[in-house]
Structures are given as structure tokens and as C-alpha cells.
Enzyme design. Structure first.
Site, PDB file in Angstrom:
ATOM      1  N   CYS A  15      -9.019  -5.690  -2.631  1.00 27.63           N
ATOM      2  CA  CYS A  15      -9.492  -4.966  -1.438  1.00 27.63           C
ATOM      3  C   CYS A  15     -11.008  -4.815  -1.410  1.00 27.63           C
ATOM      4  O   CYS A  15     -11.573  -4.470  -0.372  1.00 27.63           O
ATOM      5  CB  CYS A  15      -8.834  -3.598  -1.353  1.00 27.63           C
ATOM      6  N   ASN A  71      -3.368  -1.224   5.877  1.00 32.09           N
ATOM      7  CA  ASN A  71      -4.272  -1.711   4.830  1.00 32.09           C
ATOM      8  C   ASN A  71      -4.227  -3.239   4.831  1.00 32.09           C
ATOM      9  O   ASN A  71      -3.200  -3.831   4.523  1.00 32.09           O
ATOM     10  CB  ASN A  71      -3.797  -1.146   3.482  1.00 32.09           C
ATOM     11  N   HIS A  98     -12.917   1.215   3.117  1.00 25.54           N
ATOM     12  CA  HIS A  98     -11.675   0.443   3.013  1.00 25.54           C
ATOM     13  C   HIS A  98     -10.556   1.292   3.615  1.00 25.54           C
ATOM     14  O   HIS A  98     -10.435   2.481   3.329  1.00 25.54           O
ATOM     15  CB  HIS A  98     -11.395   0.124   1.546  1.00 25.54           C
TER      16      HIS A  98
END
Ligand code: UT7
Length: 329
Positions: free
Chosen positions: A116, A286, A256
């Protein structure tokens, strides 16, 4: 005048697959409910790629928009970095598929896996390549087809992730704009907290690994939660200090997009206004390496982030990895 010591963002782009998977649909798949998902994560829906779409397809769409907005032809690209944990195949790299699709004939290309945090790591590399003077235009893309590695019988993970792509075209900074500071970090000791156990050289694919569902993402969410807040906080602080900026100098935070509670806790501890956070996870979930560039591209397209403003990007993910960047847009 160009500043060869750092890069700046010339243009951004985003792409989301058409199909929406909302919380109601997930209720039909696992033992969960819309209220729990919204309360515990902030996510309402996420996008799922068409069966024929793979990561390079998503990346191509986002990249074309970024190039167009930057006014740069693909033939002028010197380098393509594609941040992903879900490449089309193990070999060739998805970045090379993208390079061919775009017709970026003189561009070098490689994939970067920092989970990520992939976009943060990629712009750090791009920044240095441009600063070296040997590369002028670098295309950085974060793209994921996470739906291919998610176990839709596991309620701990399937509610969280989505597919998408975000891209940024970087070139030499003009005037006082550009990437002012970057801080990166990793802790391999936390490798088992988010992982896909099989499919690599340690546990190659076999009937057994498939039966045991070892090709899907496994996550110890609760442990990741605390570490995510802590590491984004310290790396954001380090990047701001490196840039010589105070918290009050930050106009926007693009974090994020993993969990609204993580984001709110981090921003509160940073002492920043909640209204300065760019949030897209309610609609995207996500999207791993795509999450930060997707949110950045959307905020720029909506006119929220304006030229001359100072933006803090921060991310966290498997590895464990984390990173933050301070940019004057
Ligand atoms: O992008 C990479 C970085 N990843 C992250 O940052 C993810 C970080 N972690 C998280 O976002 C959160 O930890 C989750 C959203 C994954 C989970 O939220 P939580 O508040 O940490 O919940 P929990 O794991 O502590 O679980 C609480 C309860 C458990 O039930 P018991 O054991 O208390 O009876 C879970 O089984 O919630 C249960 N649960 C669910 N219930 C309904 C877990 N998933 C679900 C679900 N629906 N989907």
C-alpha cells in the site's frame, strides 16, 4: 526555470472499473452488515474489475488521463514505474505491458512492490531519477486488481478492498513547486500481519495451497490498525521536519485509504483539521498502491487541491512499509 534537484507533478489521472460492490451485496456473501462496515471502516462501496480487465488495463486508463492533463506525449516518457501487488502475470512486469500499450518506446519500465506504500516509494524513486538529470519525464502509476486475491468467504478482508488505478506524471520542478521532502520506512518483522502466503518461491502453487486458500490476502487487522496510525504519524512528522514546515503549513492531507478511523486518529494526533483530509475510501475501499494517487487525482480534478498548495501524502501497508511526502503542488 527548472529545478533539477527535485520533481513535481505535471498531471494526474484516475480510473475505476464500472462495477460497484456495495455493502448490501456483501451481506449476501458473508456474515456482515452495512452498519458494521460503515462504522468500523467508513466504506460504503468499492469497485470490482471486469473479468477481462487486469492491472495494466486499469493502469493504462489512469496513465492516459495523467499524460493528457500534463500535456506530455507518451513518446516523451523516459521511465514508467508501476506500483502494484497484483501484476497481470509474474513475468513480464505489468509496467512493460503498460509501456507497450502507451507506445512509450523510449521509456524504461519496472514494477515496484511496496504494497500500500507503493506510490510513496515510487515517487521517491522518480524524484531521485529526475534529480539526477538523466530522466526528464517519469510516469508513476499505482494500480491494483485486488479482487483477484481477496477471499470472498473471509469477512475480515473482503469488505475492505477494491480495484482501481491512479497515475501521476512527474517532471523537473518549476520554481518553488515540487516534492519538498520524502520519508520512507519498513519493518519486515511485521511481514505476517498482511500476507498472501503462497504462490511465490517459498510456497509455489499446488493443489494443497489452493485447497487451503493460501493464494488470498490474510490480515491481522487489529494489530495492523495500531501500527498504521503510529508509523504514518512518525513518518509524516519526519517529512514535515525535513521540508522545514509546520503542521499549520499543510493545506491538504492525502492519506492511504484503508480505514476512516485510522485516518481520523492519525490526523487528529498530527493536530490538523479533519476538513483538510481527502477521503475517497467511502466509494473506493482500500485499493492498496492505487489509493493515494486515486485520491490525489480526484481531489485535483475536483479543484480541492489548487496550484501552490502544500499537500502531505502518507501511506502504510504490508511489509510492513510506510512513507510520507510533502509536495507543493
Ligand atoms: O492497507 C493495508 C493496511 N490495512 C489496514 O490498515 C487495515 C487495518 N485494520 C482495520 O481496518 C480494522 O482492524 C478492521 C476493519 C479490519 C477490523 O476492525 P476492528 O475494529 O479492528 O475489528 P476486530 O478485528 O477487532 O473485530 C471485532 C469483531 C470481531 O468479533 P469478536 O471476536 O469481537 O466477536 C470480528 O470477528 O468484529 C468481527 N468482525 C466483523 N463483524 C461483522 C470482523 N469483520 C467483520 C465484518 N462484519 N466484516
Amino acid at each position: 526555470m527548472h529545478n533539477l534537484l527535485r520533481a513535481s507533478i505535471y498531471g494526474t489521472g484516475a480510473y475505476l472499473p464500472e462495477r460497484i460492490l456495495d455493502n448490501d451485496a456483501l451481506e449476501q456473501m458473508v456474515d456482515t452488515d452495512d452498519a458494521w462496515i460503515r462504522e468500523r471502516t467508513g466504506i460504503r462501496e468499492r469497485r470490482i474489475a471486469h473479468a477481462k480487465e487486469a492491472t495494466a488495463d486499469l493502469a493504462e486508463q489512469a496513465a492516459r488521463t495523467a499524460l493528457e492533463r500534463a500535456g506530455i506525449e507518451a513518446s516523451a516518457l523516459d521511465l514508467i514505474i508501476l506500483a502494484t501487488v497484483t501484476p497481470d502475470q509474474w513475468v513480464p512486469p505489468a509496467s512493460c505491458i503498460l509501456q507497450h500499450r502507451l507506445g512509450a518506446k523510449k521509456a524504461a519500465a519496472f514494477d515496484l512492490n511496496a504494497a500500500c506504500s507503493g506510490f510513496l516509494y515510487s515517487i521517491a524513486v522518480a524524484n531521485q531519477m529526475i534529480a539526477s538529470g538523466n530522466f526528464r519525464y517519469v510516469l508513476v502509476v499505482g494500480a491494483e486488481t485486488l479482487s483477484r486475491v481477496i477471499d470472498y468467504t473471509d469477512r475480515n478482508t473482503c469488505i475492505l478492498f477494491g480495484d482501481g488505478a491512479g497515475a501521476a506524471l512527474l517532471g523537473p520542478a518549476r520554481g518553488d513547486e515540487g516534492i519538498l521532502a520524502i520519508n520512507l520506512g519498513a519493518d519486515g518483522g511485521g511481514g505476517d500481519l498482511i500476507q498472501i502466503p503462497a504462490g511465490g518461491s517459498r510456497q509455489p502453487p499446488s493443489h494443497q495451497t489452493i485447497e487451503q486458500r493460501l493464494h488470498f490476502v490474510q490480515m491481522k487487522g487489529n494489530e495492523v490498525f495500531k501500527l498504521a496510525v503510529r508509523s504514518m504519524l512518525s513518518s509524516a512528522d519526519a517529512a514535515m521536519a525535513q521540508a522545514g514546515l509546520e503542521r499549520a503549513d499543510i493545506d491538504w492531507v492525502v492519506p492511504h485509504q484503508a480505514n476512516l478511523r485510522i485516518i481520523r486518529a492519525m490526523v487528529q494526533r498530527l493536530g490538523l483539521e479533519q476538513s483538510r483530509i481527502i477521503i475517497t475510501l467511502d466509494r473506493h475501499g482500500n485499493t492498496s498502491a492505487a489509493s493515494v494517487p486515486l485520491a490525489l487525482a480526484e481531489a485535483i480534478a475536483q479543484g480541492k487541491i489548487a496550484k501552490g498548495q502544500t499537500v502531505l501524502l502518507t501511506g502504510f501497508g504490508a511489509g510492513l512499509t510506510w512513507g510520507s511526502a510533502v509536495i507543493r503542488y
